[in-house]
Design an enzyme around this catalytic site. Structure first.
Site, PDB file in Angstrom:
ATOM      1  N   LYS A  13       0.707  -1.374  -0.213  1.00 40.06           N
ATOM      2  CA  LYS A  13      -0.378  -0.110   0.465  1.00 40.06           C
ATOM      3  C   LYS A  13       0.393   0.662   0.131  1.00 40.06           C
ATOM      4  O   LYS A  13       0.915   2.009  -0.649  1.00 40.06           O
ATOM      5  CB  LYS A  13      -0.625  -0.072   1.608  1.00 40.06           C
ATOM      6  CG  LYS A  13      -2.054  -1.037   1.405  1.00 40.06           C
ATOM      7  CD  LYS A  13      -2.953  -1.329   2.785  1.00 40.06           C
ATOM      8  CE  LYS A  13      -1.759  -1.192   4.093  1.00 40.06           C
ATOM      9  NZ  LYS A  13      -1.236  -2.631   4.681  1.00 40.06           N
ATOM     10  N   ARG A  88      -8.979   0.661   9.821  1.00 39.03           N
ATOM     11  CA  ARG A  88      -8.367  -0.283   9.823  1.00 39.03           C
ATOM     12  C   ARG A  88      -9.320  -0.968  10.850  1.00 39.03           C
ATOM     13  O   ARG A  88      -9.381  -1.682  11.013  1.00 39.03           O
ATOM     14  CB  ARG A  88      -7.216  -0.286  10.823  1.00 39.03           C
ATOM     15  CG  ARG A  88      -5.898  -0.822  10.070  1.00 39.03           C
ATOM     16  CD  ARG A  88      -4.450  -0.067  11.101  1.00 39.03           C
ATOM     17  NE  ARG A  88      -3.565  -0.993  10.638  1.00 39.03           N
ATOM     18  CZ  ARG A  88      -2.942  -0.165   9.864  1.00 39.03           C
ATOM     19  NH1 ARG A  88      -2.487   1.078   9.073  1.00 39.03           N
ATOM     20  NH2 ARG A  88      -1.498  -1.451   9.393  1.00 39.03           N
ATOM     21  N   ARG A 127      12.513  -5.261   4.062  1.00 37.30           N
ATOM     22  CA  ARG A 127      11.619  -3.931   3.685  1.00 37.30           C
ATOM     23  C   ARG A 127      13.059  -3.024   4.253  1.00 37.30           C
ATOM     24  O   ARG A 127      13.305  -3.515   5.428  1.00 37.30           O
ATOM     25  CB  ARG A 127      10.784  -3.382   4.615  1.00 37.30           C
ATOM     26  CG  ARG A 127      10.268  -2.062   4.644  1.00 37.30           C
ATOM     27  CD  ARG A 127       9.072  -1.830   4.548  1.00 37.30           C
ATOM     28  NE  ARG A 127       7.919  -2.103   6.167  1.00 37.30           N
ATOM     29  CZ  ARG A 127       6.927  -2.175   6.124  1.00 37.30           C
ATOM     30  NH1 ARG A 127       5.646  -1.832   5.265  1.00 37.30           N
ATOM     31  NH2 ARG A 127       6.143  -2.914   7.245  1.00 37.30           N
ATOM     32  N   ARG A 161      11.878  -1.354   9.823  1.00 36.84           N
ATOM     33  CA  ARG A 161      11.059  -0.834  11.534  1.00 36.84           C
ATOM     34  C   ARG A 161      11.340  -1.616  13.046  1.00 36.84           C
ATOM     35  O   ARG A 161      11.345  -2.947  12.464  1.00 36.84           O
ATOM     36  CB  ARG A 161       9.437  -1.012  10.481  1.00 36.84           C
ATOM     37  CG  ARG A 161       9.729   0.460   9.864  1.00 36.84           C
ATOM     38  CD  ARG A 161       8.161   0.388   8.825  1.00 36.84           C
ATOM     39  NE  ARG A 161       7.312  -0.242   9.613  1.00 36.84           N
ATOM     40  CZ  ARG A 161       5.960   0.117   8.954  1.00 36.84           C
ATOM     41  NH1 ARG A 161       6.106   0.181   7.944  1.00 36.84           N
ATOM     42  NH2 ARG A 161       4.824  -0.810   9.500  1.00 36.84           N
ATOM     43  N   ARG A 172       0.783  -8.650  13.621  1.00 36.23           N
ATOM     44  CA  ARG A 172       0.636  -8.120  13.405  1.00 36.23           C
ATOM     45  C   ARG A 172      -1.146  -8.202  11.753  1.00 36.23           C
ATOM     46  O   ARG A 172      -2.069  -8.252  11.574  1.00 36.23           O
ATOM     47  CB  ARG A 172       1.132  -7.031  12.337  1.00 36.23           C
ATOM     48  CG  ARG A 172       1.541  -5.949  13.335  1.00 36.23           C
ATOM     49  CD  ARG A 172       3.061  -5.115  12.756  1.00 36.23           C
ATOM     50  NE  ARG A 172       3.001  -5.217  11.079  1.00 36.23           N
ATOM     51  CZ  ARG A 172       3.934  -4.343  10.544  1.00 36.23           C
ATOM     52  NH1 ARG A 172       5.365  -4.834  10.637  1.00 36.23           N
ATOM     53  NH2 ARG A 172       3.815  -4.059   9.347  1.00 36.23           N
TER      54      ARG A 172
HETATM   55  P1  AP5 Z   1       5.213  -1.344   1.316  1.00 33.58           P
HETATM   56  O1  AP5 Z   1       4.302  -0.877   0.316  1.00 33.58           O
HETATM   57  O2  AP5 Z   1       6.002  -0.149   2.784  1.00 33.58           O
HETATM   58  O3  AP5 Z   1       3.709  -2.244   2.543  1.00 33.58           O
HETATM   59  P2  AP5 Z   1       2.280  -1.294   2.955  1.00 33.58           P
HETATM   60  O4  AP5 Z   1       1.268  -2.419   2.443  1.00 33.58           O
HETATM   61  O5  AP5 Z   1       3.052  -0.513   2.698  1.00 33.58           O
HETATM   62  O6  AP5 Z   1       2.639  -2.564   4.441  1.00 33.58           O
HETATM   63  P3  AP5 Z   1       3.064  -1.970   5.739  1.00 33.58           P
HETATM   64  O7  AP5 Z   1       4.220  -2.684   7.187  1.00 33.58           O
HETATM   65  O8  AP5 Z   1       3.346  -0.215   6.175  1.00 33.58           O
HETATM   66  O9  AP5 Z   1       1.451  -1.625   6.091  1.00 33.58           O
HETATM   67  P4  AP5 Z   1       0.982  -2.130   7.628  1.00 33.58           P
HETATM   68  O10 AP5 Z   1      -0.642  -1.308   7.814  1.00 33.58           O
HETATM   69  O11 AP5 Z   1       0.975  -3.195   8.740  1.00 33.58           O
HETATM   70  O12 AP5 Z   1       1.904  -0.535   8.517  1.00 33.58           O
HETATM   71  P5  AP5 Z   1       1.520   1.115   8.905  1.00 33.58           P
HETATM   72  O13 AP5 Z   1       3.203   1.573   8.996  1.00 33.58           O
HETATM   73  O14 AP5 Z   1       0.087   1.582   8.261  1.00 33.58           O
HETATM   74  O15 AP5 Z   1       5.699  -3.189   1.016  1.00 33.58           O
HETATM   75  C1  AP5 Z   1       6.283  -3.982   1.621  1.00 33.58           C
HETATM   76  C2  AP5 Z   1       7.823  -3.507   1.327  1.00 33.58           C
HETATM   77  O16 AP5 Z   1       7.644  -4.745   0.386  1.00 33.58           O
HETATM   78  C3  AP5 Z   1       8.519  -3.191   0.931  1.00 33.58           C
HETATM   79  O17 AP5 Z   1       9.718  -3.097   1.275  1.00 33.58           O
HETATM   80  C4  AP5 Z   1       8.494  -2.648   0.212  1.00 33.58           C
HETATM   81  O18 AP5 Z   1       9.793  -2.583  -1.489  1.00 33.58           O
HETATM   82  C5  AP5 Z   1       8.480  -4.477  -0.832  1.00 33.58           C
HETATM   83  N1  AP5 Z   1       7.385  -4.069  -2.059  1.00 33.58           N
HETATM   84  C6  AP5 Z   1       6.227  -3.527  -2.001  1.00 33.58           C
HETATM   85  N2  AP5 Z   1       5.570  -3.710  -3.235  1.00 33.58           N
HETATM   86  C7  AP5 Z   1       6.645  -4.519  -3.999  1.00 33.58           C
HETATM   87  C8  AP5 Z   1       6.017  -5.633  -5.143  1.00 33.58           C
HETATM   88  N3  AP5 Z   1       5.356  -5.583  -5.779  1.00 33.58           N
HETATM   89  N4  AP5 Z   1       6.872  -6.403  -5.653  1.00 33.58           N
HETATM   90  C9  AP5 Z   1       8.242  -7.095  -4.376  1.00 33.58           C
HETATM   91  N5  AP5 Z   1       8.414  -6.018  -3.459  1.00 33.58           N
HETATM   92  C10 AP5 Z   1       7.718  -5.046  -3.284  1.00 33.58           C
HETATM   93  O19 AP5 Z   1       1.140   0.754  10.556  1.00 33.58           O
HETATM   94  C11 AP5 Z   1       2.283   0.689  11.386  1.00 33.58           C
HETATM   95  C12 AP5 Z   1       1.207   0.745  12.263  1.00 33.58           C
HETATM   96  O20 AP5 Z   1       1.264   1.779  12.833  1.00 33.58           O
HETATM   97  C13 AP5 Z   1       0.206  -0.316  12.717  1.00 33.58           C
HETATM   98  O21 AP5 Z   1       0.511  -1.649  13.567  1.00 33.58           O
HETATM   99  C14 AP5 Z   1      -0.330  -0.095  14.075  1.00 33.58           C
HETATM  100  O22 AP5 Z   1      -0.009  -0.364  15.283  1.00 33.58           O
HETATM  101  C15 AP5 Z   1      -0.689   1.838  13.579  1.00 33.58           C
HETATM  102  N6  AP5 Z   1      -1.046   1.961  13.049  1.00 33.58           N
HETATM  103  C16 AP5 Z   1      -1.217   2.507  12.106  1.00 33.58           C
HETATM  104  N7  AP5 Z   1      -2.621   3.060  11.250  1.00 33.58           N
HETATM  105  C17 AP5 Z   1      -3.143   2.583  11.920  1.00 33.58           C
HETATM  106  C18 AP5 Z   1      -4.536   2.987  12.168  1.00 33.58           C
HETATM  107  N8  AP5 Z   1      -5.561   3.368  11.598  1.00 33.58           N
HETATM  108  N9  AP5 Z   1      -5.050   2.104  13.318  1.00 33.58           N
HETATM  109  C19 AP5 Z   1      -4.646   1.794  14.720  1.00 33.58           C
HETATM  110  N10 AP5 Z   1      -3.042   1.704  14.404  1.00 33.58           N
HETATM  111  C20 AP5 Z   1      -2.433   2.137  13.021  1.00 33.58           C
END
Ligand code: AP5
Length: 214
Positions: A13, A88, A127, A161, A172
């Site tokens: 995403k 979420r 990542r 991270r 997660r």
């Molecule tokens: P990446 O694009 O980073 O994946 P992502 O879907 O953004 O994954 P996240 O881990 O960031 O999502 P998340 O929802 O767990 O974390 P968030 O920061 O929102 O891609 C991943 C890897 O794959 C990268 O290395 C990339 O280069 C590679 N890649 C991508 N596409 C590819 C492809 N096509 N082919 C090959 N490689 C590829 O949240 C973190 C924490 O914050 C949560 O756990 C929670 O505690 C809190 N939080 C955030 N939002 C909320 C909310 N709304 N409510 C409550 N808590 C929240």
């Protein structure tokens, strides 16, 4: 354009939102990034959020809705936004709907990044994020190009991270299944859901995303 990107941790995403924002002239609004900024700034919110995030749990809905209200009120979100990682939970989705109705900016589409869980673990383990510009890379599939520099002309400063370790990733993914997957039905019933296959090259996923929202 007002988009919501939904998908498991590591489904891509953030990567696709970063690619899209320049093309469409609307900001990526990542609640994960907003929380990590608060952690880095050492604010009260950041200190409370760090414990929750490092453990792989979700920050409470009320706090998240407050953060998103404040973020969407900024001028750069006037022409639209790409929500990455929000909502979420069903409570967050209801809150978002009420907020967007209030400001007269309903969602155009919700895109679900569909992917095999086995792929997610490899993506998260490799990542790396640039500490200064926030760009997301992968040690194998998406490293910085040779000689590529950050916005300040120096090489990217890549870090892993704290929540990308095996144990936290497992939790997660379980939290995603329990709290976030119900949004798939929620948005399907509202006729907003578009599904894309999130496995494939960055360019392929990018093209599928553009087709899904056109
Ligand atoms: P990446 O694009 O980073 O994946 P992502 O879907 O953004 O994954 P996240 O881990 O960031 O999502 P998340 O929802 O767990 O974390 P968030 O920061 O929102 O891609 C991943 C890897 O794959 C990268 O290395 C990339 O280069 C590679 N890649 C991508 N596409 C590819 C492809 N096509 N082919 C090959 N490689 C590829 O949240 C973190 C924490 O914050 C949560 O756990 C929670 O505690 C809190 N939080 C955030 N939002 C909320 C909310 N709304 N409510 C409550 N808590 C929240």
């Amino acid at each position: 354009m007002r988009l919501v990107l939904v998908g498991a941790p590591g489904s891509g995403k953030g990567t696709q939102a970063q690619r899209m924002q320049a093309r469409h002239g609307v900001p990526q609004v990542s609640t994960g990034d907003l929380l990590r900024e608060a952690v880095a700034a050492g604010t009260e919110l950041g200190r409370a959020a760090k414990t929750v995030m490092d453990a792989g749990h979700l920050v409470d809905d009320r706090t998240m809705l407050g953060i998103i209200r404040e973020r969407l009120a900024r001028p750069d979100a006037k022409p639209g936004f790409i929500l990455d990682g929000f909502p979420r939970t069903i409570v967050q989705a209801d809150g978002l709907e009420a907020l967007l109705a209030e400001i007269g900016q309903p969602i155009d589409a919700v895109v679900l990044f569909d992917i095999d869980p086995g792929v997610l673990e490899r993506r998260l383990a490799g990542r790396r994020t640039c500490k200064r510009c926030g760009r997301v890379f992968h040690v194998e599939s998406n490293p910085p190009r040779p000689g590529e520099t950050c916005t300040d002309g120096k090489p990217h400063d890549l870090v892993q991270r704290p929540d990308d370790n095996e144990e936290t990733v497992r939790l997660r993914l379980a939290v995603y299944r329990e709290r976030t997957q119900p949004l798939i039905d929620y948005y399907a019933k509202k006729n907003l859901l578009r599904r894309i296959d999130a496995d494939g090259s960055l360019e392929d996923v990018d093209a599928r995303l553009e087709r899904a929202i056109s």
